[in-house]
Enzyme design. Structure first.
Site, PDB file in Angstrom:
ATOM      1  N   SER A  79       3.033  -2.550  -7.044  1.00 59.60           N
ATOM      2  CA  SER A  79       3.711  -1.928  -5.904  1.00 59.60           C
ATOM      3  C   SER A  79       2.759  -1.308  -4.894  1.00 59.60           C
ATOM      4  O   SER A  79       3.149  -1.056  -3.763  1.00 59.60           O
ATOM      5  CB  SER A  79       4.686  -0.849  -6.385  1.00 59.60           C
ATOM      6  OG  SER A  79       3.986   0.192  -7.036  1.00 59.60           O
ATOM      7  N   ASP A 136       5.595   9.144  -2.231  1.00 53.04           N
ATOM      8  CA  ASP A 136       6.642   9.289  -3.247  1.00 53.04           C
ATOM      9  C   ASP A 136       5.959   9.660  -4.576  1.00 53.04           C
ATOM     10  O   ASP A 136       4.751   9.899  -4.592  1.00 53.04           O
ATOM     11  CB  ASP A 136       7.497   8.019  -3.326  1.00 53.04           C
ATOM     12  CG  ASP A 136       6.770   6.808  -3.898  1.00 53.04           C
ATOM     13  OD1 ASP A 136       5.643   6.956  -4.406  1.00 53.04           O
ATOM     14  OD2 ASP A 136       7.334   5.691  -3.864  1.00 53.04           O
ATOM     15  N   HIS A 148       3.096   6.743  -5.112  1.00 48.58           N
ATOM     16  CA  HIS A 148       2.366   5.981  -4.104  1.00 48.58           C
ATOM     17  C   HIS A 148       1.800   6.852  -2.988  1.00 48.58           C
ATOM     18  O   HIS A 148       2.486   7.758  -2.505  1.00 48.58           O
ATOM     19  CB  HIS A 148       3.289   4.912  -3.499  1.00 48.58           C
ATOM     20  CG  HIS A 148       3.869   4.007  -4.536  1.00 48.58           C
ATOM     21  ND1 HIS A 148       5.102   4.234  -5.098  1.00 48.58           N
ATOM     22  CD2 HIS A 148       3.359   2.906  -5.142  1.00 48.58           C
ATOM     23  CE1 HIS A 148       5.342   3.285  -6.007  1.00 48.58           C
ATOM     24  NE2 HIS A 148       4.299   2.477  -6.044  1.00 48.58           N
TER      25      HIS A 148
END
Length: 366
Positions: free
Chosen positions: A36, A327, A330
């Protein structure tokens, strides 16, 4: 959804002239593999919970809409492309990735995956690294049908590749629950050695598929991300020792296998990106980089805004540039910019054996 950062191989590519059916001599494709931290939206096309396709993701992207990137704006591949004067690579699953756009490269990354195939099983449908490699083969066949086999091989061999793996093998596998299957099977040092041995096979596979310039990022400081601080009850923002130990074991061994592979090949195909050092800079002294905190996520809930997902119902900071983390897992776009700056021009403390600017200069003379 993927853990802290970073393991990557990257083959990077520059923008092409639209009118040519074959790449220009100075054009360079860019290929991205991993989790991600580098997913540009492949998971939008999958039935998975590892998604970033709802607000407030993308709040600072030019469209101010979610794109599937796990960021408030641009992610690391976007910023590398920009620094090279190229357009961002499209997700491989995007229906727009056809024709001339194929010559720019492709992003195969998928949130939630790891080096191991059992990492991220809770997310169900994700593109595991073995499947990403199969897509890379399929991509090459598609390009060969467009420009011919010889030109397709040349495009791949001259490309820049980025691979970011490893973090999820700890946060979404070994340490996911107190007694995970992997933690019962292996003590931590043995598990790290196992993951590293499997990662070496992946890097060798990339080489076998034609990659010749690969940036490989290690993990960031896994125990310092807001998710781990929140979930593991950090009292004063201290990083979680077990996860820090995992990163401290993993990253040096990654550099070792990169050195071994380069020695075996007889060329600096693989370049180690020391993501842990890059993160340590702004985690240990966030104010020096213009952040108010590196402990609290901009978007989230619970302690350190580190619990659960970033959703429209989450706490949301008004100024994302003041937060090192967007977040619970990340980095913010601003933190990503700091990381890419070191990738481009950092010393051997961050980039070994050379930074991306040096790679580009050397390759331009070849």
């Amino acid at each position: 959804m993927a853990g802290p950062k970073f393991m990557w191989v990257i083959v990077v590519g520059l923008a092409l002239g639209v009118v040519c059916s074959v790449p220009r001599a100075d054009a360079r494709a860019f290929f991205v593999f991993g989790d991600s931290l580098v997913d540009n939206g492949n998971n939008n096309y999958l039935a998975t919970t590892a998604r970033a396709d709802s607000p407030p993701y993308g709040i600072d992207y030019p469209t101010h809409r979610p794109t599937g990137r796990f960021s408030n704006g641009y992610n690391i591949p976007d910023l590398i492309s920009q620094s090279l004067g190229a357009e961002s690579t499209l997700p491989y699953l995007s229906p727009e990735l056809t024709g001339q756009k194929l010559l720019v490269g492709a992003n195969f990354a998928s949130a939630g995956i790891g080096v191991l195939n059992d990492t991220g099983i809770q997310f169900v449908n994700i593109i595991r690294i073995t499947q990403q490699m199969q897509y890379f083969q399929q991509y090459q066949q598609r390009v060969a049908s467009l420009v011919g086999t010889a030109q397709a091989k040349k495009l791949v061999s001259q490309a820049l590749v980025l691979i970011t793996l490893g973090g999820n093998d700890f946060v979404n596998n070994y340490f996911l629950v107190p007694y995970s299957a992997r933690s019962r099977q292996y003590n931590l040092p043995d598990y790290v050695r196992y993951v590293i041995s499997e990662y070496q096979k992946i890097l060798q596979r990339l080489y076998d598929l034609g990659a010749r310039r690969v940036l490989v990022t290690g993990t960031g400081p896994l125990g310092c991300v807001p998710a781990e601080l929140g979930m593991r009850g950090s009292r004063n923002g201290e990083c979680v020792p077990e996860l820090q130990k995992a990163a401290a074991l993993f990253n040096p061994q990654l550099i070792q296998i990169i050195n071994n592979l380069n020695q075996k090949i007889g060329s600096n195909v693989f370049v180690a990106v020391n993501a842990q050092e890059m993160h340590n800079d702004f985690i240990s002294n966030p104010q020096a980089y213009g952040f108010v905190t590196s402990k609290i996520a901009c978007c989230g809930q619970g302690p350190y805004n580190g619990i659960g997902l970033c959703t429209a119902a989450s706490n949301l900071c008004p100024n994302r540039d003041l937060y090192a983390f967007w977040d619970p897992f990340h980095p913010s776009e601003k933190a990503n910019r700091l990381i890419v700056r070191q990738i481009l021009s950092g010393s051997t403390k961050y980039m070994n054996p050379m930074n991306l600017s040096t790679i580009m200069a050397l390759d331009s003379m070849a």
